[in-house]
Write a protein that holds these residues in place. Sequence first.
Motif, PDB file in Angstrom:
ATOM      1  N   ASN A 381       9.822  -4.482 -18.420  1.00  0.00           N
ATOM      2  CA  ASN A 381       9.722  -4.991 -17.045  1.00  0.00           C
ATOM      3  C   ASN A 381      11.015  -4.629 -16.313  1.00  0.00           C
ATOM      4  O   ASN A 381      12.089  -5.136 -16.622  1.00  0.00           O
ATOM      5  CB  ASN A 381       9.532  -6.511 -17.074  1.00  0.00           C
ATOM      6  CG  ASN A 381       9.283  -7.078 -15.682  1.00  0.00           C
ATOM      7  OD1 ASN A 381       9.544  -6.424 -14.667  1.00  0.00           O
ATOM      8  ND2 ASN A 381       8.775  -8.295 -15.615  1.00  0.00           N
ATOM      9  N   VAL A 382      10.916  -3.704 -15.355  1.00  0.00           N
ATOM     10  CA  VAL A 382      12.110  -3.233 -14.643  1.00  0.00           C
ATOM     11  C   VAL A 382      12.111  -3.696 -13.199  1.00  0.00           C
ATOM     12  O   VAL A 382      12.804  -3.132 -12.357  1.00  0.00           O
ATOM     13  CB  VAL A 382      12.206  -1.692 -14.715  1.00  0.00           C
ATOM     14  CG1 VAL A 382      12.428  -1.221 -16.133  1.00  0.00           C
ATOM     15  CG2 VAL A 382      10.961  -1.035 -14.126  1.00  0.00           C
ATOM     16  N   THR A 383      11.324  -4.734 -12.898  1.00  0.00           N
ATOM     17  CA  THR A 383      11.242  -5.219 -11.516  1.00  0.00           C
ATOM     18  C   THR A 383      12.611  -5.644 -11.001  1.00  0.00           C
ATOM     19  O   THR A 383      13.045  -5.226  -9.919  1.00  0.00           O
ATOM     20  CB  THR A 383      10.260  -6.399 -11.435  1.00  0.00           C
ATOM     21  OG1 THR A 383       8.998  -6.004 -11.976  1.00  0.00           O
ATOM     22  CG2 THR A 383      10.072  -6.837  -9.996  1.00  0.00           C
ATOM     23  N   GLU A 384      13.308  -6.461 -11.773  1.00  0.00           N
ATOM     24  CA  GLU A 384      14.625  -6.944 -11.341  1.00  0.00           C
ATOM     25  C   GLU A 384      15.627  -5.795 -11.264  1.00  0.00           C
ATOM     26  O   GLU A 384      16.478  -5.766 -10.369  1.00  0.00           O
ATOM     27  CB  GLU A 384      15.123  -8.027 -12.291  1.00  0.00           C
ATOM     28  CG  GLU A 384      14.294  -9.308 -12.239  1.00  0.00           C
ATOM     29  CD  GLU A 384      14.872 -10.389 -13.136  1.00  0.00           C
ATOM     30  OE1 GLU A 384      15.900 -10.130 -13.805  1.00  0.00           O
ATOM     31  OE2 GLU A 384      14.297 -11.493 -13.174  1.00  0.00           O
ATOM     32  N   LEU A 385      15.515  -4.844 -12.211  1.00  0.00           N
ATOM     33  CA  LEU A 385      16.423  -3.694 -12.195  1.00  0.00           C
ATOM     34  C   LEU A 385      16.242  -2.878 -10.919  1.00  0.00           C
ATOM     35  O   LEU A 385      17.217  -2.491 -10.264  1.00  0.00           O
ATOM     36  CB  LEU A 385      16.166  -2.816 -13.420  1.00  0.00           C
ATOM     37  CG  LEU A 385      16.990  -1.525 -13.515  1.00  0.00           C
ATOM     38  CD1 LEU A 385      18.465  -1.852 -13.662  1.00  0.00           C
ATOM     39  CD2 LEU A 385      16.521  -0.681 -14.701  1.00  0.00           C
ATOM     40  N   LEU A 386      14.991  -2.625 -10.540  1.00  0.00           N
ATOM     41  CA  LEU A 386      14.723  -1.854  -9.320  1.00  0.00           C
ATOM     42  C   LEU A 386      15.160  -2.624  -8.084  1.00  0.00           C
ATOM     43  O   LEU A 386      15.670  -2.039  -7.127  1.00  0.00           O
ATOM     44  CB  LEU A 386      13.238  -1.506  -9.240  1.00  0.00           C
ATOM     45  CG  LEU A 386      12.710  -0.544 -10.304  1.00  0.00           C
ATOM     46  CD1 LEU A 386      11.226  -0.284 -10.108  1.00  0.00           C
ATOM     47  CD2 LEU A 386      13.467   0.775 -10.261  1.00  0.00           C
ATOM     48  N   GLN A 387      14.940  -3.944  -8.105  1.00  0.00           N
ATOM     49  CA  GLN A 387      15.388  -4.750  -6.968  1.00  0.00           C
ATOM     50  C   GLN A 387      16.903  -4.694  -6.829  1.00  0.00           C
ATOM     51  O   GLN A 387      17.422  -4.576  -5.713  1.00  0.00           O
ATOM     52  CB  GLN A 387      14.917  -6.189  -7.147  1.00  0.00           C
ATOM     53  CG  GLN A 387      13.404  -6.368  -6.975  1.00  0.00           C
ATOM     54  CD  GLN A 387      12.946  -7.776  -7.309  1.00  0.00           C
ATOM     55  OE1 GLN A 387      13.704  -8.572  -7.890  1.00  0.00           O
ATOM     56  NE2 GLN A 387      11.721  -8.103  -6.941  1.00  0.00           N
ATOM     57  N   ALA A 388      17.593  -4.775  -7.969  1.00  0.00           N
ATOM     58  CA  ALA A 388      19.055  -4.685  -7.930  1.00  0.00           C
ATOM     59  C   ALA A 388      19.497  -3.310  -7.429  1.00  0.00           C
ATOM     60  O   ALA A 388      20.458  -3.190  -6.664  1.00  0.00           O
ATOM     61  CB  ALA A 388      19.637  -4.953  -9.321  1.00  0.00           C
ATOM     62  N   ARG A 389      18.773  -2.259  -7.859  1.00  0.00           N
ATOM     63  CA  ARG A 389      19.096  -0.912  -7.399  1.00  0.00           C
ATOM     64  C   ARG A 389      18.906  -0.781  -5.895  1.00  0.00           C
ATOM     65  O   ARG A 389      19.732  -0.200  -5.193  1.00  0.00           O
ATOM     66  CB  ARG A 389      18.218   0.094  -8.135  1.00  0.00           C
ATOM     67  CG  ARG A 389      18.586   1.548  -7.890  1.00  0.00           C
ATOM     68  CD  ARG A 389      17.550   2.461  -8.502  1.00  0.00           C
ATOM     69  NE  ARG A 389      17.436   2.264  -9.935  1.00  0.00           N
ATOM     70  CZ  ARG A 389      16.471   2.797 -10.668  1.00  0.00           C
ATOM     71  NH1 ARG A 389      15.540   3.554 -10.111  1.00  0.00           N
ATOM     72  NH2 ARG A 389      16.426   2.586 -11.975  1.00  0.00           N
ATOM     73  N   GLN A 390      17.813  -1.361  -5.386  1.00  0.00           N
ATOM     74  CA  GLN A 390      17.551  -1.304  -3.947  1.00  0.00           C
ATOM     75  C   GLN A 390      18.616  -2.061  -3.162  1.00  0.00           C
ATOM     76  O   GLN A 390      19.050  -1.622  -2.094  1.00  0.00           O
ATOM     77  CB  GLN A 390      16.163  -1.864  -3.644  1.00  0.00           C
ATOM     78  CG  GLN A 390      15.029  -0.973  -4.135  1.00  0.00           C
ATOM     79  CD  GLN A 390      13.672  -1.628  -3.972  1.00  0.00           C
ATOM     80  OE1 GLN A 390      13.590  -2.794  -3.591  1.00  0.00           O
ATOM     81  NE2 GLN A 390      12.616  -0.890  -4.267  1.00  0.00           N
ATOM     82  N   GLU A 391      19.016  -3.222  -3.715  1.00  0.00           N
ATOM     83  CA  GLU A 391      20.067  -3.994  -3.040  1.00  0.00           C
ATOM     84  C   GLU A 391      21.374  -3.209  -3.007  1.00  0.00           C
ATOM     85  O   GLU A 391      22.106  -3.233  -2.010  1.00  0.00           O
ATOM     86  CB  GLU A 391      20.274  -5.334  -3.756  1.00  0.00           C
ATOM     87  CG  GLU A 391      19.143  -6.328  -3.572  1.00  0.00           C
ATOM     88  CD  GLU A 391      18.955  -6.702  -2.107  1.00  0.00           C
ATOM     89  OE1 GLU A 391      19.964  -6.843  -1.391  1.00  0.00           O
ATOM     90  OE2 GLU A 391      17.792  -6.819  -1.678  1.00  0.00           O
TER      91      GLU A 391
END
Length: 754
Positions: A381-391
């Motif tokens: 699950n990379v949802t949080e990782l991608l969100q952090a990347r977008q931020e």
Amino acid sequence: MESFHQLNPQIKLLYVEDDPATRETITSIISRRFPSLSIRSAENGQAGLDSFQECRADLILTDINMPIMDGIEMACKIKALAPSVAIIAATAFSDTHYLMDAIKVGITRYVLKPVNFGLLFEAIDGCISRIVMERQLKEQDGSIRKLSRAIEQSPSMVMITDTAGAIEYVNSRFSTITGYLPEEVIGQNLREVMTRASPLDTFEQIWSTITGGSEWRGEILNRKKDGELYCEELSISPLACEDGEMTHFVAVMEDISRSKKLEQGLHYSEEQFRTLCEVAPIGIFRTDREGNIIYLNPHGEKIPGLAAPKATVKGSLSGVHPDDRERHTAAWLEAVATGELSPLEHRLLTPEGETTWVRAMASSIKGTDGQIAGFVGTMENVTELLQARQEMLKTQKLESLGVLAGGIAHDFNNILTGVIGNISLAQFELHDPEKLAKRLEHAERSAVRAKDLTRQLLTFARGGEPVRKIVKVPDLLREAVKSTLRGSNVKCEFEFANDLWPLEVDEGQLAQVIQNLALNALQAMPEGGTITLGATNVLSQQGSRFVTISLADTGGGIPDYQLAKIFDPYFTTKQSGSGLGLATCYSIIRKHGGKIRATSSLGAGSCFKISLPAAFQSCEAKPSSPLAAVSDVLVMDDDEEVRKVTKSILEQFGYTVECAENGEEAIERYRQRKGEGKTFSAVILDLTVPGGIGGKETIKKLLEIDPDVKAIVSSGYSNDPVMADYRGYGFRAVLKKPYLPGEIRNVLQELQMS
């Protein structure tokens, strides 16, 4: 050596398996390996019991876990009917519970799935050997030599004792396995041989069973002559004469140490893998060849939108986001072809409609036929990782915007200082026309700088679409660099190839690129130097035509750590630089479908190379023609100040001007003039009119009124596609805001010539 299945074709094998494909496959393989066997099959324990009662099979090969009646229960009931029947269990279950149940009911062998056919053939061969041997001993009407040879060549160990347990015979296989020669054990009691490593209680149980007239089957631990322990599968039966009196005991033994170790090793490996999967902090899955998930570890089941057995990796795609399904399916089709699933990021949808981003990768598992049978992989699950990347990207963009905004504010404040200061001073010098003219000239010069800055900002951002026309490369390059170097101590050498292909470019934008590069070169050589400006034709391997422009200087060069940043906006190493020059160059060349790159050596100078697609049209000079008179001009613009200024400029050049605030008014004025039998010689239309009809919609209506209308599109939004392809929308010319009086006059003159 002749095998027993060749000597006795009457042996019947009953194969019980609930999976049709497995049943068919293994039946076929056994038939080929043991062609003399008579094979029947059944789909579950109950059917197997019924079939046994009909055919009285000699050997049973059965699965354990089956519907209606499992293999253990079936074996127990068959043993009650025929205690001596040989039973081999072939199953995927390796738990001790199943092993103990199998031993209790008298199952002869235990073969794990997926089936190792070597071990299975060995088990069947052993059982067949035992069956034949027991049959021959009971019948006692065979040839003694034949029986002796069969026993001696048996793959199993064979031992014969009298009714007191004294050993009378052992075959060569016994000596091979245990290391004891026949003379070393003949005469010894069975008790001594069987209690070398097993407890006395086990022997007493065996002895009680066989002296009671029954067969004993099971496994015992024994010891070889060299002291090595081994696991022995033992079948010992009483031998009776015609009157039923027991005369001997016959023991058939097999060394099953290797298979036991394999079973233990397999069980240990399975436990290790199972434990690893259970505690792994990442989703682990297994699929069949079609991509359907058949196993998902606990962590994987926690991933929103992914829960076995409903979820699939490729099969139904029910959990995959609709926008990702095509890409997802293509990736798995490639994985089936190559055997590897490259890291794939996609979205899953939960039943509640929430989105989860996952990253999956997998490797193939091949079956016995060498073909891909499935995949084992991981899913995270990379949802949080991608969100952090977008931020993080947002933060970086905000930082860049801060730098950009600061640079723009600095430059515009300097320009506005010049404009406001000169206009303010002009008010004090109204009595002196000469000084007044100079102040206004300085103010105009500052305003032109503001125009250039705006153009650069639009160019390196998303705007600044080029307004293209066919140009001769040498003339444009010479003029651009000469205007930049005029009055400096830097000379320029030109190296242009003969018959250079023409370019279809925005003449002003390409000139701006060359001017920016020449200015950078000029500033890099404060003590003077040489600029070499060249252009050559290049034909790619695919047959595409390009013109490569190079500009090299003899300055100090650019350090490597700065070279990668020189095209970033507002990156500059010069105290007086804006940091927009090279960023603008990069954006202009990119919008023309070209490439720009830089090389540099400290102390030796820098070289910039530009590659642009060549035009297919030739650049031919247009024949001169007398100018047609342009007298009446219609100007449409929503800004009142623009209308006033444009009207005044045109009137200074002798034109008669009418103005319209929006498209509706312009259309009405043109229709009215057309109704009077007259037309406007030219129409200047503002492209964008907030809340009203702009130039794009207005030209459509004007063309309906007058297909020969001579319209000029004007806008400060140079990124609008209409500005780049104005002819495609029905305009005859383009006029970019802000414009100088001379620019308006040139456009009108070109319009007259066209």
